[in-house]
Design an enzyme around this catalytic site. Structure first.
Site, short mmCIF file in Angstrom:
data_model
loop_
_atom_site.label_atom_id
_atom_site.label_comp_id
_atom_site.label_asym_id
_atom_site.label_seq_id
_atom_site.Cartn_x
_atom_site.Cartn_y
_atom_site.Cartn_z
N HIS A 66 0.84 -1.20 0.00
CA HIS A 66 0.00 0.00 0.00
C HIS A 66 0.87 1.24 0.00
O HIS A 66 1.90 1.31 0.67
CB HIS A 66 -0.96 0.01 1.20
CG HIS A 66 -0.29 -0.02 2.55
ND1 HIS A 66 0.04 1.13 3.24
CD2 HIS A 66 0.10 -1.05 3.34
CE1 HIS A 66 0.59 0.80 4.40
NE2 HIS A 66 0.64 -0.52 4.49
N ASP A 68 -0.54 4.25 0.74
CA ASP A 68 -1.09 5.21 1.72
C ASP A 68 -0.41 5.03 3.07
O ASP A 68 0.13 3.97 3.40
CB ASP A 68 -2.61 5.05 1.85
CG ASP A 68 -3.03 3.66 2.31
OD1 ASP A 68 -2.44 2.68 1.84
OD2 ASP A 68 -3.96 3.56 3.14
N ASP A 99 6.37 1.58 7.13
CA ASP A 99 5.04 1.07 6.78
C ASP A 99 4.43 1.89 5.64
O ASP A 99 3.65 2.79 5.88
CB ASP A 99 4.15 1.13 8.03
CG ASP A 99 2.84 0.40 7.87
OD1 ASP A 99 2.67 -0.33 6.88
OD2 ASP A 99 1.98 0.57 8.75
N GLU A 133 -5.27 0.94 2.40
CA GLU A 133 -5.00 -0.13 3.36
C GLU A 133 -5.09 0.37 4.79
O GLU A 133 -5.58 -0.34 5.67
CB GLU A 133 -3.61 -0.72 3.10
CG GLU A 133 -3.37 -2.08 3.77
CD GLU A 133 -2.85 -1.98 5.20
OE1 GLU A 133 -2.83 -3.00 5.90
OE2 GLU A 133 -2.46 -0.87 5.63
N HIS A 348 3.64 3.70 12.58
CA HIS A 348 2.57 4.57 13.07
C HIS A 348 3.04 5.52 14.18
O HIS A 348 2.22 6.21 14.78
CB HIS A 348 1.35 3.77 13.55
CG HIS A 348 0.63 3.05 12.46
ND1 HIS A 348 -0.71 2.75 12.52
CD2 HIS A 348 1.05 2.57 11.26
CE1 HIS A 348 -1.07 2.11 11.41
NE2 HIS A 348 -0.01 1.99 10.64
#
Length: 375
Positions: A66, A68, A99, A133, A348
């Protein structure tokens, strides 16, 4: 600057917060086109997806991921701008560094090198990228897979670049994920004054025993591949904000992360039976994020283990821990699915980062998987 680092920085510099792809897929598509891939953009709603394929024969090895990222949060919490990639002390910083833009960069570079060395490789190679995602995941990979299934395109092996490593590159790969089932429970009462509880009915008091019972249940004991199914309450909201009002309703959000010992249907039935036993006035809405999946030891797992050992010297461990991934949409088609990616300790988080040295090593792992399966 290494090829993988250069491409990772180019992707990180694009502020692709879900569902905005911010032209990340265009960067990837341009490079894959030069490597002989047929490019197909698939737009569903406001979500951009990319399907790129080189060759038509089987077996088909697909790289998935992904473009995004999650929002970076307050800029002043970061040491440097989250969308201006920066290398400091051997680490690459930026939102998406772990990520999973470094994983995408390593995949692209690995495929370019493999195709240059093996222009007549057997089978086919594909890329499946989405910008949905980290968000609802309703117009992304699941929609692409539905379209591929309708036209009979089958993925045999799928490598997902999610950050699977824990302490050092390659120490863990994900060969499965738990299922995720979400519930939104609304319990109705009767609003009133706290000094006159006999004229009201407090829904928080009503639901509390049921919630306590739910937290004590042993849903299963897991198995050799999965930990036991877990139940967690993530939010409780009720009342007007005043101290002297009994609320008229309370809303509870909860989640199951469940193993292959359970099904979503059995979990729903057990919860609803419990709520009825507690004689609650309620409504309950369910959302299944995905069923559990497991890829047993086979060609893909063996190829990844060998590649990791050759590049890093690490004996990798198979894991099904963590949250969900888009593998939950790909595995039900019959594909072997494996997540192999960077260290996940900063995903994150503020100041998300990956070791620069791991970027070329990850590209080397992906290239060796390709060689092991398609050379």
């Amino acid at each position: 600057m290494s090829e993988t680092l250069e491409l990772a920085k180019a992707l990180i510099s694009r502020p692709s917060v879900t569902p905005d792809d911010a032209a990340c897929q265009a960067i990837v598509a341009a490079r894959l086109r030069k490597a002989g891939f047929a490019i197909e953009a698939m737009m569903f709603g406001e979500v951009e997806n990319l399907w790129a394929r080189r060759g038509q024969a089987r077996p088909l090895l697909a790289f998935a991921g992904h473009t995004d990222v999650v929002p970076p949060g307050p800029r002043d919490a970061w040491t440097s701008d989250p969308f201006v990639p920066e290398v400091r002390d051997g680490m690459l910083y930026g939102r998406g560094a772990a990520d999973m833009k470094s994983g995408i960069a390593a995949m692209v570079v690995a495929v370019e090198r493999f195709v240059a060395r093996h222009p007549d490789h057997r089978g086919s190679i594909a890329f499946l990228l989405t910008s949905d995602e980290e968000g609802p995941s309703v117009d992304g990979t699941v929609k692409v897979i539905e379209r591929l299934e309708r036209r009979g395109e089958k993925i045999d092996w799928c490598l997902i670049g999610e950050p699977s490593s824990e302490s050092r590159l390659g120490d863990a790969v994900k060969n499965g994920r738990r299922g995720s089932l979400n519930g939104v429970l609304k319990v109705r009462g009767i609003q009133g004054h706290v000094a006159y509880p006999h004229l009201a009915r407090n829904p928080i008091h009503d639901v509390a025993p049921a919630l306590a019972e739910l937290t004590r249940i042993e849903w299963d004991r897991g198995n050799d591949h999965f930990p036991p199914t877990g139940f967690q309450i993530s939010n409780i909201n009720g009342g007007t904000g005043a101290e002297n009002i009994i609320p008229g309703a309370v809303e509870v959000l909860f989640n199951f992360r469940f193993s292959t010992e359970q099904t979503a249907e059995r979990l729903r039935a057990r919860v609803e039976d419990l709520l009825r036993r507690h004689e609650l006035d309620y409504e309950l809405n369910w959302r299944l994020s995905g069923d559990p999946f497991l890829t047993p030891t086979g060609e893909l797992v063996d190829a990844a283990r060998n590649a990791i050992r050759e590049v890093t010297g690490v004996e990798t461990q198979l894991s099904t821990g963590g949250g969900t991934s888009d593998g939950r949409f790909i595995a039900p088609t019959g594909a072997q699915v494996l997540e192999v990616g960077p260290i996940n300790r900063t995903i994150h988080k503020v100041d998300e980062c990956v070791p620069v040295a791991d970027l070329e090593a990850l590209a080397g792992i992906y290239e060796r998987v390709l060689a092991g399966l398609l050379a």
